[in-house]
Design an enzyme around this catalytic site. Structure first.
Site, short mmCIF file in Angstrom:
data_model
loop_
_atom_site.label_atom_id
_atom_site.label_comp_id
_atom_site.label_asym_id
_atom_site.label_seq_id
_atom_site.Cartn_x
_atom_site.Cartn_y
_atom_site.Cartn_z
N HIS A 369 0.72 -1.27 0.02
CA HIS A 369 0.07 0.04 -0.04
C HIS A 369 1.14 1.19 -0.03
O HIS A 369 0.23 2.39 0.40
CB HIS A 369 -0.82 -0.02 1.09
CG HIS A 369 -2.06 -0.95 1.21
ND1 HIS A 369 -3.31 -0.52 0.55
CD2 HIS A 369 -2.22 -2.04 1.70
CE1 HIS A 369 -4.15 -1.71 0.70
NE2 HIS A 369 -3.43 -2.61 1.08
N LYS A 546 -9.33 12.87 4.42
CA LYS A 546 -8.35 11.90 4.30
C LYS A 546 -7.50 12.02 5.44
O LYS A 546 -7.34 12.97 6.19
CB LYS A 546 -7.78 11.58 3.12
CG LYS A 546 -6.86 12.88 2.58
CD LYS A 546 -6.46 12.70 1.01
CE LYS A 546 -7.54 12.47 0.02
NZ LYS A 546 -7.53 11.26 -0.87
N ARG A 547 -6.48 11.17 5.84
CA ARG A 547 -5.61 11.09 6.90
C ARG A 547 -4.63 12.23 6.30
O ARG A 547 -4.39 12.41 5.46
CB ARG A 547 -4.85 9.82 6.84
CG ARG A 547 -3.65 9.72 7.83
CD ARG A 547 -3.17 8.64 7.94
NE ARG A 547 -2.80 7.71 6.75
CZ ARG A 547 -1.55 7.64 6.19
NH1 ARG A 547 -0.63 8.29 6.86
NH2 ARG A 547 -1.48 7.20 4.91
N LYS A 552 -0.12 13.69 0.95
CA LYS A 552 -1.50 13.99 0.49
C LYS A 552 -1.89 15.68 0.23
O LYS A 552 -2.95 15.91 -0.17
CB LYS A 552 -2.57 13.65 1.50
CG LYS A 552 -2.63 12.09 1.84
CD LYS A 552 -3.41 11.48 2.66
CE LYS A 552 -3.20 9.77 2.81
NZ LYS A 552 -3.64 9.15 1.77
N THR A 654 -9.14 5.38 -2.01
CA THR A 654 -10.75 4.90 -2.56
C THR A 654 -11.46 6.18 -2.07
O THR A 654 -12.71 5.87 -2.70
CB THR A 654 -10.97 3.61 -1.49
OG1 THR A 654 -10.87 4.19 -0.23
CG2 THR A 654 -10.28 2.40 -1.69
N LYS A 658 -15.26 6.95 -4.01
CA LYS A 658 -16.39 7.23 -3.33
C LYS A 658 -17.13 8.51 -4.00
O LYS A 658 -18.50 8.78 -3.95
CB LYS A 658 -16.24 7.28 -1.89
CG LYS A 658 -15.94 5.98 -1.17
CD LYS A 658 -15.48 6.04 -0.07
CE LYS A 658 -14.76 4.63 0.43
NZ LYS A 658 -13.77 4.99 1.62
#
Length: 809
Positions: A369, A546-547, A552, A654, A658
């Site tokens: 991952h 998100k985290r 990110k 993911t 969504k």
């Protein structure tokens, strides 16, 4: 696959209908029965909690039948079984999801209404199960749903965390962590299995009787099982999620207790509770690292002992394990499975080392991952040798076995090097298949992350692009859009998401686009009401959840937000698209930079939201404690989905799936599954910006790349100067000078290099927003073209490419 013998038929949904199991009056009677006999309450004195528990037990009763039937069919068929090991299972609330999969959603609404209760209030009363953090755990939950839907005989194995990750709140804009309390109430969906308990050892020493090793642990705990049935779509199959809780091997030392040494007497219980108390303990200290390694071994050893116990009951030869069992490792957390399986086969079952190693490889699959080598787990050899001495021996022997099998292997493929145990290499070497989770990611796993191991093991790396379950992420989260899809001729999409393609022609139908827009608007109005603060549902809801992590790039988002604020102040009458910028996510407790970004977002929000000049055009909202239930509110209401990670860093994502499934347009880089989403929905329906993976690598290698990018961007210079001057931290003007300095000198994730492209892409978003017909057309096409990203498709790939299993339905 060999043909499986016939097995007893499972109860069908029609049989259940005929038997009256779905009638609301029968359900109502069962709710009242559980209220009286399971909870000891009468209706007049029952609380919302009591009603919710009674309803949960009534639904659980209806899951047990297919659960037992699926187990019987699995045993009768002798079919190969799948075991999914994951440190996280972010399952969210279960009540409504179970009702939907059982086909009882409407019956539940009617039954509780007849009893004078509010269905929504009962659903909201259920706490989120605090069993995960982010995408890794949510993926595992989607996979469990899809395996049950497809009839794969499977078990999930995880840890029953008492407090999960943490509950997030903000004080003065700063993240504060407090324990999750989800288990302060009884968890109605689990069955405690006191008879399922395995001793898990740590530390100690190893002795030899001839060639036979014997490990004498210095500490031990019991892993006790708690089973949750996972019901698939239409209730046709159910699998088991077995969560392990740690218990002491002895409750306490009575002799010490009687001497008054109460703390020492309770040490065994304290050790055990520590193991299963918190997800991802802070590992910036030696003690934290040791606890994390213990947790990973605790999960893995308990699961493998359970698997071998179940397999042993069949009387099969241990060397045939790979023909009957597939074990999937979700990331490197359970990578100790290779050495542990060898230990169990060699030390407990008398199998030779090489035969045990080959058997382990035939059993294990490894899902990677990450693309960042620094994110792959490594344990100091001292820590591994001290905590798991027998496993350290076996790891060194695995390394030697692999080196002898590949005498020309490069030194950088060794598992043990530089006084560290490299768990990524260990997982790769001990798995017969290694899969990435998006096409780009899998290519980079082979070419950048493990290139030498990939060359030594051709064909071992395969791709299985991630997916999401449409049952939760459309039917449950967005009932308005789900109903519209049914009405428009796409019925049956719950089990065949490609049926949403039938909506494509309707993207040109103004009447359908208006219905689609009305669904989105209703979702936004509900979210605005929930968030409070007078938010305008007509504004664009621009969401990044998100985290919190540097790669990110929530930082780039908030920097662009500041730049937009400044531009609006310069020209309040300009053609700006009104926006509500919504952030969500937690920063790891020990991740100082991520927590600094959290505080900056909140500080910026405080200033912007109080600005009377701009507040009608730009607002910033950061609701605390992002979890699955919050995602189910935010995602259906999103107009714009922020998927802006540095190219070459996000394995898949993911959340991107969504959002698109729920009709949000994506602004994103060519990273992870963004690449495939863009291919599916059409480049013209995706706001692309930023460096490619190759360009990012080249830029990072260029001296002073961040300084050059900032000097070339007057907009970014102004933003950074405003932050450095303390505009968002009046009481502490120098609060973010370190953050600004890092951007100038050490911008590893290329925020500065991508900033101008991101700014320009956001202005393309503004222009598109001002053409509602075009925007809504793009939104419809995004939702209609997301069939590929069902987790059912993903699991079908695992079944054929990695596990070699068939459906038993």
């Amino acid at each position: 696959m060999t043909e499986q013998p016939s097995a007893p038929a499972l109860p069908s949904l029609q049989t259940a209908l005929d038997a009256g199991a779905l009638r609301s009056d029968t359900l109502r009677e069962d709710i009242l029965r559980h209220l009286r006999y399971s909870l000891g309450k009468d209706p007049a004195h029952a609380s919302v909690y009591d009603w919710r528990m009674a309803l949960s037990f009534a639904l659980r009763d209806r899951i047990v039948g297919p659960w037992f039937a699926a187990t019987k069919r699995t045993y009768a068929s002798g079919a190969k079984r799948v075991y999914y090991l994951s440190m996280e299972f972010l399952i969210g609330r279960i009540l409504e999801d179970a009702a939907i999969n059982l086909g009882l959603h409407e019956a539940c609404r009617v039954a509780v209404a007849d009893l004078g209760q509010d269905w929504a209030a009962l659903v909201e009363d259920e706490p989120d199960a605090a069993l995960g953090n982010g995408g890794l755990g949510r993926l595992a939950a989607c996979f469990m749903d899809s395996m049950a839907t497809l009839g794969v005989p499977a078990h999930g194995y995880g840890i029953r965390y008492e407090h999960g990750l943490f509950r997030q709140r903000f004080e003065g804009g700063q993240q504060v962590e407090t324990p999750e309390d989800w288990l302060s109430q009884k968890h109605p969906w689990e069955f405690e299995r006191p008879e399922v308990a395995y001793e898990i050892g740590f530390k100690g020493h190893v002795t030899y009787d001839g060639d036979r090793a014997r490990w004498h642990p210095g500490e031990s705990v019991l892993a006790t099982g708690h089973d949750m049935p996972v019901i698939g779509w239409k209730g046709r199959w159910a699998n088991t999620l077995r969560l392990w809780a740690a218990a002491p091997t002895t409750l306490f030392d009575l002799e010490r207790f009687n001497r008054g040494d109460y703390a020492a007497a309770a040490e065994p219980e304290a050790l055990a509770r520590t193991i299963s108390r918190v997800l991802y303990p802070d590992d910036t200290t030696y003690q934290g690292k040791e606890l994390r390694l213990k947790q990973e071994y605790f999960l893995t050893s308990a699961a493998l002992q359970d698997i071998l116990r179940r397999f042993g009951n069949s009387g099969q030869d241990p060397l045939s394990l790979g023909r009957h069992v597939a074990v999937q490792l979700n990331d490197t957390h359970p990578a100790i499975a290779g050495p542990e399986l060898i230990r169990l086969l060699v030390d407990d079952h008398g199998v030779g080392f090489e035969e045990a190693a080959e058997t382990a490889v035939s059993v294990l699959g490894f899902t990677n991952h990450t693309l960042m080598p620094e994110a792959l787990e490594r344990w100091a050899t001292y820590l591994m040798g001290n905590t798991l001495p027998r496993h350290m021996q076996i790891i060194e022997r695995i390394d030697d076995w692999h080196a002898r099998s590949h005498p020309k292997r490069p030194a950088n493929t060794a598992i043990v090097r530089d006084d560290q145990v490299h768990m990524g290499e260990l997982a790769f070497i001990m798995a017969h298949r290694v899969n990435g989770v998006s096409a780009l990611h899998s290519d980079l796993v082979a070419s950048s992350l493990f290139p030498d191991l990939a060359a030594l093991h051709p064909g071992r790396i395969v791709n299985e692009t991630n997916g999401i379950t449409p049952r939760r992420w459309l039917k449950l989260a967005n009932p308005g859009l789900a109903g519209l899809a049914d009405e428009a001729g796409a019925a049956g999409w719950e089990a065949d998401l490609d049926r949403l393609r039938r909506l494509e022609p309707l993207a040109e139908d103004a009447g359908f686009r208006e219905k689609f827009r009305a669904v989105k608007q209703a979702n936004k109005a509900r979210l605005a009401d929930w968030l409070g603060g007078g938010l305008n549902p007509a504004a664009m809801f621009d969401i990044q959840v998100k985290r919190i992590h540097e790669y990110k790039r929530q930082l780039m988002n908030v920097l662009e937000t500041i730049a937009l604020w400044q531009a609006i102040r310069d020209d309040p009458g300009g053609a700006w698209a009104p926006r509500v910028k919504i952030f969500g996510g937690k920063a790891a407790p020990g991740y100082a930079v991520a927590k600094e970004i959290v505080r900056l977002i909140n500080d910026v929000g405080a200033v912007l939201n109080a600005d009377e000049v701009t507040r009608d055009l730009l607002r910033v909202v950061y609701p605390p404690n992002y979890n699955v239930s919050m995602a189910e509110r935010l995602i259906p209401a999103a107009d714009l989905s922020e998927q802006i990670s540095t190219a070459g860093t996000e394995a898949s994502g993911t959340g991107n799936m969504k959002f698109a499934l729920n009709g949000a347009l994506t602004i994103g880089t060519l990273d992870g599954a963004n690449v495939e989403i863009r291919e599916q929905v059409g480049a013209e329906n995706f706001f692309l910006f930023g460096l490619t993976t190759e360009e990012a690598t080249a830029t990072r290698a260029t001296p002073d790349h961040s300084r050059a990018a900032i000097e070339a961007s007057p907009i970014l210079q102004r933003v950074l100067q405003t932050i450095a001057e303390g505009r968002f931290s009046h009481e502490e003007p120098g609060r973010y000078r370190g953050l600004v300095d890092r951007l100038w000198t050490n911008d590893h994730f290329l925020v500065a290099s991508d900033f101008d492209a991101y700014w320009q892409a956001q202005r393309r978003v503004d222009a598109a927003w001002h053409d509602p017909a075009s925007w809504n057309r793009m939104a419809v096409l995004n939702a209609a073209r997301m069939g590929y990203f069902s987790s059912d498709r993903t699991i079908s790939g695992y079944m054929s490419d990695i596990w070699d299993v068939s459906s038993l339905l």
